[in-house]
Design a protein around this motif. Sequence first.
Motif, PDB file in Angstrom:
ATOM      1  N   GLU A  90     -51.725  20.190   9.802  1.00 52.27           N
ATOM      2  CA  GLU A  90     -51.978  19.797  11.184  1.00 52.27           C
ATOM      3  C   GLU A  90     -52.599  18.405  11.175  1.00 52.27           C
ATOM      4  O   GLU A  90     -53.726  18.214  10.722  1.00 52.27           O
ATOM      5  CB  GLU A  90     -52.952  20.800  11.823  1.00 52.27           C
ATOM      6  CG  GLU A  90     -53.413  20.439  13.213  1.00 52.27           C
ATOM      7  CD  GLU A  90     -52.384  20.739  14.270  1.00 52.27           C
ATOM      8  OE1 GLU A  90     -51.762  21.798  14.195  1.00 52.27           O
ATOM      9  OE2 GLU A  90     -52.212  19.893  15.158  1.00 52.27           O
ATOM     10  N   VAL A  91     -51.850  17.402  11.635  1.00 55.37           N
ATOM     11  CA  VAL A  91     -52.358  16.028  11.739  1.00 55.37           C
ATOM     12  C   VAL A  91     -51.861  15.436  13.049  1.00 55.37           C
ATOM     13  O   VAL A  91     -50.855  15.875  13.596  1.00 55.37           O
ATOM     14  CB  VAL A  91     -51.904  15.130  10.564  1.00 55.37           C
ATOM     15  CG1 VAL A  91     -52.547  15.556   9.264  1.00 55.37           C
ATOM     16  CG2 VAL A  91     -50.395  15.102  10.436  1.00 55.37           C
ATOM     17  N   GLU A  92     -52.592  14.424  13.537  1.00 54.84           N
ATOM     18  CA  GLU A  92     -52.191  13.766  14.784  1.00 54.84           C
ATOM     19  C   GLU A  92     -51.330  12.559  14.460  1.00 54.84           C
ATOM     20  O   GLU A  92     -51.640  11.768  13.584  1.00 54.84           O
ATOM     21  CB  GLU A  92     -53.427  13.319  15.567  1.00 54.84           C
ATOM     22  CG  GLU A  92     -54.203  14.474  16.179  1.00 54.84           C
ATOM     23  CD  GLU A  92     -55.351  13.992  17.042  1.00 54.84           C
ATOM     24  OE1 GLU A  92     -55.292  12.843  17.530  1.00 54.84           O
ATOM     25  OE2 GLU A  92     -56.300  14.755  17.214  1.00 54.84           O
ATOM     26  N   GLY A  93     -50.222  12.431  15.190  1.00 51.71           N
ATOM     27  CA  GLY A  93     -49.401  11.230  15.114  1.00 51.71           C
ATOM     28  C   GLY A  93     -48.720  10.979  13.791  1.00 51.71           C
ATOM     29  O   GLY A  93     -48.480   9.831  13.432  1.00 51.71           O
ATOM     30  N   GLY A  94     -48.404  12.004  13.038  1.00 52.39           N
ATOM     31  CA  GLY A  94     -47.717  11.790  11.773  1.00 52.39           C
ATOM     32  C   GLY A  94     -47.349  13.093  11.108  1.00 52.39           C
ATOM     33  O   GLY A  94     -47.479  14.172  11.687  1.00 52.39           O
ATOM     34  N   LYS A  95     -46.897  12.985   9.877  1.00 49.34           N
ATOM     35  CA  LYS A  95     -46.471  14.158   9.119  1.00 49.34           C
ATOM     36  C   LYS A  95     -47.108  14.061   7.734  1.00 49.34           C
ATOM     37  O   LYS A  95     -46.978  13.044   7.044  1.00 49.34           O
ATOM     38  CB  LYS A  95     -44.941  14.152   9.019  1.00 49.34           C
ATOM     39  CG  LYS A  95     -44.336  15.400   8.424  1.00 49.34           C
ATOM     40  CD  LYS A  95     -42.807  15.289   8.510  1.00 49.34           C
ATOM     41  CE  LYS A  95     -42.127  16.470   7.873  1.00 49.34           C
ATOM     42  NZ  LYS A  95     -40.667  16.331   7.869  1.00 49.34           N
ATOM     43  N   ARG A  96     -47.812  15.119   7.349  1.00 47.71           N
ATOM     44  CA  ARG A  96     -48.486  15.131   6.044  1.00 47.71           C
ATOM     45  C   ARG A  96     -48.365  16.520   5.459  1.00 47.71           C
ATOM     46  O   ARG A  96     -48.392  17.513   6.187  1.00 47.71           O
ATOM     47  CB  ARG A  96     -49.959  14.742   6.232  1.00 47.71           C
ATOM     48  CG  ARG A  96     -50.686  14.481   4.924  1.00 47.71           C
ATOM     49  CD  ARG A  96     -52.042  13.880   5.160  1.00 47.71           C
ATOM     50  NE  ARG A  96     -52.902  14.779   5.910  1.00 47.71           N
ATOM     51  CZ  ARG A  96     -54.226  14.656   5.984  1.00 47.71           C
ATOM     52  NH1 ARG A  96     -54.834  13.668   5.389  1.00 47.71           N
ATOM     53  NH2 ARG A  96     -54.936  15.517   6.670  1.00 47.71           N
ATOM     54  N   TRP A  97     -48.201  16.613   4.161  1.00 52.39           N
ATOM     55  CA  TRP A  97     -48.100  17.922   3.528  1.00 52.39           C
ATOM     56  C   TRP A  97     -48.547  17.873   2.073  1.00 52.39           C
ATOM     57  O   TRP A  97     -48.684  16.808   1.480  1.00 52.39           O
ATOM     58  CB  TRP A  97     -46.688  18.495   3.647  1.00 52.39           C
ATOM     59  CG  TRP A  97     -45.620  17.764   2.894  1.00 52.39           C
ATOM     60  CD1 TRP A  97     -45.155  18.028   1.647  1.00 52.39           C
ATOM     61  CD2 TRP A  97     -44.872  16.639   3.356  1.00 52.39           C
ATOM     62  NE1 TRP A  97     -44.161  17.144   1.303  1.00 52.39           N
ATOM     63  CE2 TRP A  97     -43.973  16.279   2.343  1.00 52.39           C
ATOM     64  CE3 TRP A  97     -44.874  15.900   4.538  1.00 52.39           C
ATOM     65  CZ2 TRP A  97     -43.085  15.218   2.464  1.00 52.39           C
ATOM     66  CZ3 TRP A  97     -43.997  14.835   4.662  1.00 52.39           C
ATOM     67  CH2 TRP A  97     -43.117  14.522   3.637  1.00 52.39           C
ATOM     68  N   ILE A  98     -48.783  19.068   1.540  1.00 56.96           N
ATOM     69  CA  ILE A  98     -49.157  19.246   0.133  1.00 56.96           C
ATOM     70  C   ILE A  98     -47.991  19.926  -0.567  1.00 56.96           C
ATOM     71  O   ILE A  98     -47.461  20.918  -0.077  1.00 56.96           O
ATOM     72  CB  ILE A  98     -50.411  20.135  -0.008  1.00 56.96           C
ATOM     73  CG1 ILE A  98     -51.623  19.457   0.623  1.00 56.96           C
ATOM     74  CG2 ILE A  98     -50.691  20.458  -1.467  1.00 56.96           C
ATOM     75  CD1 ILE A  98     -52.835  20.369   0.694  1.00 56.96           C
ATOM     76  N   SER A  99     -47.595  19.386  -1.722  1.00 56.49           N
ATOM     77  CA  SER A  99     -46.595  20.076  -2.541  1.00 56.49           C
ATOM     78  C   SER A  99     -47.305  20.748  -3.714  1.00 56.49           C
ATOM     79  O   SER A  99     -48.283  20.223  -4.248  1.00 56.49           O
ATOM     80  CB  SER A  99     -45.522  19.096  -3.048  1.00 56.49           C
ATOM     81  OG  SER A  99     -46.095  18.114  -3.885  1.00 56.49           O
ATOM     82  N   VAL A 100     -46.816  21.927  -4.070  1.00 58.10           N
ATOM     83  CA  VAL A 100     -47.395  22.710  -5.161  1.00 58.10           C
ATOM     84  C   VAL A 100     -46.261  23.115  -6.096  1.00 58.10           C
ATOM     85  O   VAL A 100     -45.316  23.781  -5.689  1.00 58.10           O
ATOM     86  CB  VAL A 100     -48.110  23.981  -4.638  1.00 58.10           C
ATOM     87  CG1 VAL A 100     -48.717  24.767  -5.791  1.00 58.10           C
ATOM     88  CG2 VAL A 100     -49.163  23.623  -3.605  1.00 58.10           C
ATOM     89  N   GLU A 101     -46.357  22.668  -7.361  1.00 58.68           N
ATOM     90  CA  GLU A 101     -45.341  22.990  -8.366  1.00 58.68           C
ATOM     91  C   GLU A 101     -46.030  23.510  -9.621  1.00 58.68           C
ATOM     92  O   GLU A 101     -47.164  23.158  -9.903  1.00 58.68           O
ATOM     93  CB  GLU A 101     -44.532  21.744  -8.748  1.00 58.68           C
ATOM     94  CG  GLU A 101     -43.788  21.087  -7.622  1.00 58.68           C
ATOM     95  CD  GLU A 101     -42.977  19.894  -8.108  1.00 58.68           C
ATOM     96  OE1 GLU A 101     -42.265  20.028  -9.117  1.00 58.68           O
ATOM     97  OE2 GLU A 101     -43.070  18.832  -7.473  1.00 58.68           O
ATOM     98  N   GLU A 102     -45.310  24.309 -10.391  1.00 57.53           N
ATOM     99  CA  GLU A 102     -45.754  24.738 -11.723  1.00 57.53           C
ATOM    100  C   GLU A 102     -44.706  24.288 -12.718  1.00 57.53           C
ATOM    101  O   GLU A 102     -43.592  24.786 -12.706  1.00 57.53           O
ATOM    102  CB  GLU A 102     -45.899  26.265 -11.784  1.00 57.53           C
ATOM    103  CG  GLU A 102     -47.248  26.758 -11.377  1.00 57.53           C
ATOM    104  CD  GLU A 102     -47.413  28.239 -11.640  1.00 57.53           C
ATOM    105  OE1 GLU A 102     -48.078  28.605 -12.627  1.00 57.53           O
ATOM    106  OE2 GLU A 102     -46.859  29.034 -10.851  1.00 57.53           O
ATOM    107  N   ASP A 103     -45.088  23.332 -13.603  1.00 54.42           N
ATOM    108  CA  ASP A 103     -44.067  22.742 -14.471  1.00 54.42           C
ATOM    109  C   ASP A 103     -44.594  22.323 -15.847  1.00 54.42           C
ATOM    110  O   ASP A 103     -44.418  21.160 -16.219  1.00 54.42           O
ATOM    111  CB  ASP A 103     -43.445  21.547 -13.750  1.00 54.42           C
ATOM    112  CG  ASP A 103     -42.198  21.031 -14.453  1.00 54.42           C
ATOM    113  OD1 ASP A 103     -41.562  21.811 -15.182  1.00 54.42           O
ATOM    114  OD2 ASP A 103     -41.880  19.845 -14.288  1.00 54.42           O
TER     115      ASP A 103
END
Length: 199
Positions: A90-103
């Motif tokens: 949830e952010v104002e005026g944009g797009k933000r996210w967290i990626s989670v990988e196991e590698d």
Amino acid sequence: MIELLLLLILIVGIVIGVLIYTQRSRSQKQDTPPPPPQDPFAASSTTDTAGDPRALKAGDMIDWGTERTWVRGTLRLSEGGYVWSEHFLEVEGGKRWISVEEDPDIELALWTGRPDLTMVPQGKSIELEGVTYKLEEKGSGSYRSEGTTGLKAQGGMDYADYESDDGKLLSFERFDHGNWEVSTGTKIAAGTFTIFPGS
């Protein structure tokens, strides 16, 4: 009279038995050694966050220390037998996210959408804002959507991931044969945020 005497002896016996049992229980508890001291400066691991990043889902709250935000939606992505997740914040005026990988170790990155860029993933290197990014991997897979992501419940996706020599990230994704979406990101360490699971 004899019955009263027998009853008193029985009561005294029960009391003595309870006292002996309680004393033995206490001594057994005292014999258990305390846990060994832990190094507070040991290398961090995924348990440094309050909650496992691999279990993030829509509705969870994330505390960065200076701000709090919520996971609005999650994409579960897969290519062959390999799976990873993207959690939209949830952010104002944009797009933000967290990626989670196991590698095989857990890799976390914080991404920002760049709708101002109309690039496409061509070539083994791309220069952006004075930084040269080299192609790390590309491919096609499928997604499953949870919560608010702006996508269908499931579908197909293509991606191309680039990285600079100093660890900056550049990603291209397109869903259901749509337009390429460009994002820039940075790797983040476990323990950077605290997870409060939603209901």
